[in-house]
Write a protein that holds these residues in place. Structure first.
Motif, PDB file in Angstrom:
ATOM      1  N   GLU A  16      41.576  41.904  42.198  1.00  0.00           N
ATOM      2  CA  GLU A  16      40.111  41.760  42.220  1.00  0.00           C
ATOM      3  C   GLU A  16      39.486  42.804  43.149  1.00  0.00           C
ATOM      4  OE1 GLU A  16      36.606  38.660  43.567  1.00  0.00           O
ATOM      5  OE2 GLU A  16      38.692  38.012  43.667  1.00  0.00           O
ATOM      6  N   ILE A  17      40.083  43.008  44.313  1.00  0.00           N
ATOM      7  CA  ILE A  17      39.557  43.995  45.265  1.00  0.00           C
ATOM      8  C   ILE A  17      39.711  45.401  44.700  1.00  0.00           C
ATOM      9  CG2 ILE A  17      39.920  45.011  47.551  1.00  0.00           C
ATOM     10  CD1 ILE A  17      40.395  42.129  48.554  1.00  0.00           C
ATOM     11  N   SER A  18      40.834  45.672  44.064  1.00  0.00           N
ATOM     12  CA  SER A  18      41.039  46.977  43.424  1.00  0.00           C
ATOM     13  C   SER A  18      39.971  47.214  42.359  1.00  0.00           C
ATOM     14  CB  SER A  18      42.435  47.043  42.802  1.00  0.00           C
ATOM     15  OG  SER A  18      42.605  48.237  42.084  1.00  0.00           O
ATOM     16  N   ASN A  19      39.720  46.218  41.544  1.00  0.00           N
ATOM     17  CA  ASN A  19      38.693  46.346  40.503  1.00  0.00           C
ATOM     18  C   ASN A  19      37.312  46.607  41.101  1.00  0.00           C
ATOM     19  OD1 ASN A  19      40.546  45.987  38.445  1.00  0.00           O
ATOM     20  ND2 ASN A  19      40.205  43.781  38.310  1.00  0.00           N
ATOM     21  N   LEU A  20      36.984  45.932  42.195  1.00  0.00           N
ATOM     22  CA  LEU A  20      35.694  46.157  42.856  1.00  0.00           C
ATOM     23  C   LEU A  20      35.575  47.601  43.347  1.00  0.00           C
ATOM     24  CD1 LEU A  20      35.311  42.901  45.010  1.00  0.00           C
ATOM     25  CD2 LEU A  20      33.831  43.626  43.129  1.00  0.00           C
ATOM     26  N   CYS A  21      36.643  48.092  43.958  1.00  0.00           N
ATOM     27  CA  CYS A  21      36.638  49.468  44.469  1.00  0.00           C
ATOM     28  C   CYS A  21      36.404  50.471  43.345  1.00  0.00           C
ATOM     29  CB  CYS A  21      37.949  49.784  45.179  1.00  0.00           C
ATOM     30  SG  CYS A  21      38.167  48.937  46.757  1.00  0.00           S
ATOM     31  N   HIS A  22      37.047  50.255  42.216  1.00  0.00           N
ATOM     32  CA  HIS A  22      36.908  51.179  41.088  1.00  0.00           C
ATOM     33  C   HIS A  22      35.567  51.009  40.366  1.00  0.00           C
ATOM     34  CE1 HIS A  22      40.858  53.031  41.208  1.00  0.00           C
ATOM     35  NE2 HIS A  22      41.330  51.842  41.538  1.00  0.00           N
ATOM     36  N   LYS A  23      35.131  49.784  40.229  1.00  0.00           N
ATOM     37  CA  LYS A  23      33.894  49.520  39.485  1.00  0.00           C
ATOM     38  C   LYS A  23      32.672  50.070  40.217  1.00  0.00           C
ATOM     39  CE  LYS A  23      31.164  45.798  37.442  1.00  0.00           C
ATOM     40  NZ  LYS A  23      31.097  44.352  37.183  1.00  0.00           N
ATOM     41  N   TYR A  24      32.601  49.848  41.524  1.00  0.00           N
ATOM     42  CA  TYR A  24      31.411  50.238  42.280  1.00  0.00           C
ATOM     43  C   TYR A  24      31.589  51.554  43.040  1.00  0.00           C
ATOM     44  CZ  TYR A  24      29.843  45.606  41.089  1.00  0.00           C
ATOM     45  OH  TYR A  24      29.475  44.486  40.386  1.00  0.00           O
ATOM     46  N   ASN A  25      32.804  52.091  43.042  1.00  0.00           N
ATOM     47  CA  ASN A  25      33.092  53.368  43.697  1.00  0.00           C
ATOM     48  C   ASN A  25      32.646  53.359  45.162  1.00  0.00           C
ATOM     49  OD1 ASN A  25      34.453  55.763  43.315  1.00  0.00           O
ATOM     50  ND2 ASN A  25      32.599  56.924  42.918  1.00  0.00           N
ATOM     51  N   GLU A  26      32.814  52.221  45.808  1.00  0.00           N
ATOM     52  CA  GLU A  26      32.472  52.036  47.213  1.00  0.00           C
ATOM     53  C   GLU A  26      33.621  51.305  47.900  1.00  0.00           C
ATOM     54  OE1 GLU A  26      28.870  49.814  47.407  1.00  0.00           O
ATOM     55  OE2 GLU A  26      27.625  51.492  46.748  1.00  0.00           O
ATOM     56  N   PRO A  27      33.707  51.448  49.228  1.00  0.00           N
ATOM     57  CA  PRO A  27      34.779  50.737  49.931  1.00  0.00           C
ATOM     58  C   PRO A  27      34.529  49.236  49.997  1.00  0.00           C
ATOM     59  CG  PRO A  27      33.382  51.869  51.504  1.00  0.00           C
ATOM     60  CD  PRO A  27      32.912  52.277  50.133  1.00  0.00           C
ATOM     61  N   VAL A  28      35.610  48.505  50.118  1.00  0.00           N
ATOM     62  CA  VAL A  28      35.561  47.080  50.419  1.00  0.00           C
ATOM     63  C   VAL A  28      36.063  46.948  51.850  1.00  0.00           C
ATOM     64  CG1 VAL A  28      36.521  44.804  49.886  1.00  0.00           C
ATOM     65  CG2 VAL A  28      35.923  46.369  48.029  1.00  0.00           C
ATOM     66  N   PHE A  29      35.292  46.283  52.696  1.00  0.00           N
ATOM     67  CA  PHE A  29      35.660  46.132  54.097  1.00  0.00           C
ATOM     68  C   PHE A  29      36.484  44.860  54.257  1.00  0.00           C
ATOM     69  CE2 PHE A  29      31.849  48.684  53.911  1.00  0.00           C
ATOM     70  CZ  PHE A  29      32.238  49.791  54.646  1.00  0.00           C
ATOM     71  N   ILE A  30      37.624  45.005  54.931  1.00  0.00           N
ATOM     72  CA  ILE A  30      38.556  43.896  55.115  1.00  0.00           C
ATOM     73  C   ILE A  30      38.486  43.441  56.572  1.00  0.00           C
ATOM     74  CG2 ILE A  30      40.969  43.156  54.938  1.00  0.00           C
ATOM     75  CD1 ILE A  30      39.719  43.994  52.233  1.00  0.00           C
ATOM     76  N   THR A  31      38.339  42.118  56.751  1.00  0.00           N
ATOM     77  CA  THR A  31      38.312  41.558  58.101  1.00  0.00           C
ATOM     78  C   THR A  31      39.650  40.911  58.425  1.00  0.00           C
ATOM     79  OG1 THR A  31      37.467  39.432  57.337  1.00  0.00           O
ATOM     80  CG2 THR A  31      35.834  41.095  57.974  1.00  0.00           C
ATOM     81  N   LYS A  32      39.950  40.863  59.709  1.00  0.00           N
ATOM     82  CA  LYS A  32      41.152  40.187  60.193  1.00  0.00           C
ATOM     83  C   LYS A  32      40.701  39.315  61.363  1.00  0.00           C
ATOM     84  CE  LYS A  32      45.775  41.238  61.891  1.00  0.00           C
ATOM     85  NZ  LYS A  32      46.678  42.349  62.245  1.00  0.00           N
ATOM     86  N   ASN A  33      40.905  38.042  61.244  1.00  0.00           N
ATOM     87  CA  ASN A  33      40.441  37.086  62.254  1.00  0.00           C
ATOM     88  C   ASN A  33      38.943  37.219  62.501  1.00  0.00           C
ATOM     89  OD1 ASN A  33      43.087  36.106  62.637  1.00  0.00           O
ATOM     90  ND2 ASN A  33      43.523  37.762  64.064  1.00  0.00           N
ATOM     91  N   GLY A  34      38.189  37.454  61.422  1.00  0.00           N
ATOM     92  CA  GLY A  34      36.743  37.509  61.500  1.00  0.00           C
ATOM     93  C   GLY A  34      36.154  38.813  62.008  1.00  0.00           C
ATOM     94  N   LYS A  35      37.007  39.803  62.284  1.00  0.00           N
ATOM     95  CA  LYS A  35      36.525  41.090  62.785  1.00  0.00           C
ATOM     96  C   LYS A  35      36.911  42.202  61.812  1.00  0.00           C
ATOM     97  CE  LYS A  35      36.732  39.826  67.614  1.00  0.00           C
ATOM     98  NZ  LYS A  35      37.209  40.189  68.941  1.00  0.00           N
ATOM     99  N   GLY A  36      36.083  43.245  61.731  1.00  0.00           N
ATOM    100  CA  GLY A  36      36.375  44.372  60.857  1.00  0.00           C
ATOM    101  C   GLY A  36      37.719  44.991  61.185  1.00  0.00           C
ATOM    102  N   ASP A  37      38.502  45.289  60.144  1.00  0.00           N
ATOM    103  CA  ASP A  37      39.843  45.829  60.357  1.00  0.00           C
ATOM    104  C   ASP A  37      40.110  47.064  59.500  1.00  0.00           C
ATOM    105  OD1 ASP A  37      42.502  45.715  61.505  1.00  0.00           O
ATOM    106  OD2 ASP A  37      43.198  44.968  59.561  1.00  0.00           O
ATOM    107  N   LEU A  38      39.752  47.022  58.214  1.00  0.00           N
ATOM    108  CA  LEU A  38      40.058  48.105  57.293  1.00  0.00           C
ATOM    109  C   LEU A  38      38.887  48.371  56.351  1.00  0.00           C
ATOM    110  CD1 LEU A  38      43.560  46.900  56.000  1.00  0.00           C
ATOM    111  CD2 LEU A  38      43.160  48.700  57.694  1.00  0.00           C
TER     112      LEU A  38
END
Length: 87
Positions: A16-38
């Motif tokens: 699903e995240i891969s599809n979002l990245c390709h569909k919108y051509n924008e990054p998806v921000f990933i959090t770890k323990n509620g804080k920005g990570d990737l």
């Protein structure tokens, strides 16, 4: 608006995240323990971003050359290029 997902979403819903990245051509921000990570993006979006960085770098170098007086007339530069092509 940025798309923000948890690290669990990345682990459990990679497609699903891969599809979002390709569909919108924008990054998806990933959090770890509620804080920005990737920030995850498609290879195409990454290559486009790096191309823009390279272009901006070259423009900046050119502006520095202008400021330092390292320039010459366009006609002189073209004459040199044409002379090199004839060799």
């Amino acid at each position: 608006m940025p798309n923000i997902r948890s690290s669990a979403d990345l682990r459990n819903g990679y497609n699903e995240i891969s599809n979002l990245c390709h569909k919108y051509n924008e990054p998806v921000f990933i959090t770890k323990n509620g804080k920005g990570d990737l920030a995850v993006m498609s290879v195409e979006a990454y290559e486009a971003l790096m191309g823009r960085f390279e272009l901006y770098n070259l423009v900046h170098e050119g502006m520095e050359d202008i400021d330092a007086g390292r320039m010459r007339a366009f006609s002189d530069a073209m004459s040199d290029i044409k002379a090199r092509r004839k060799k």
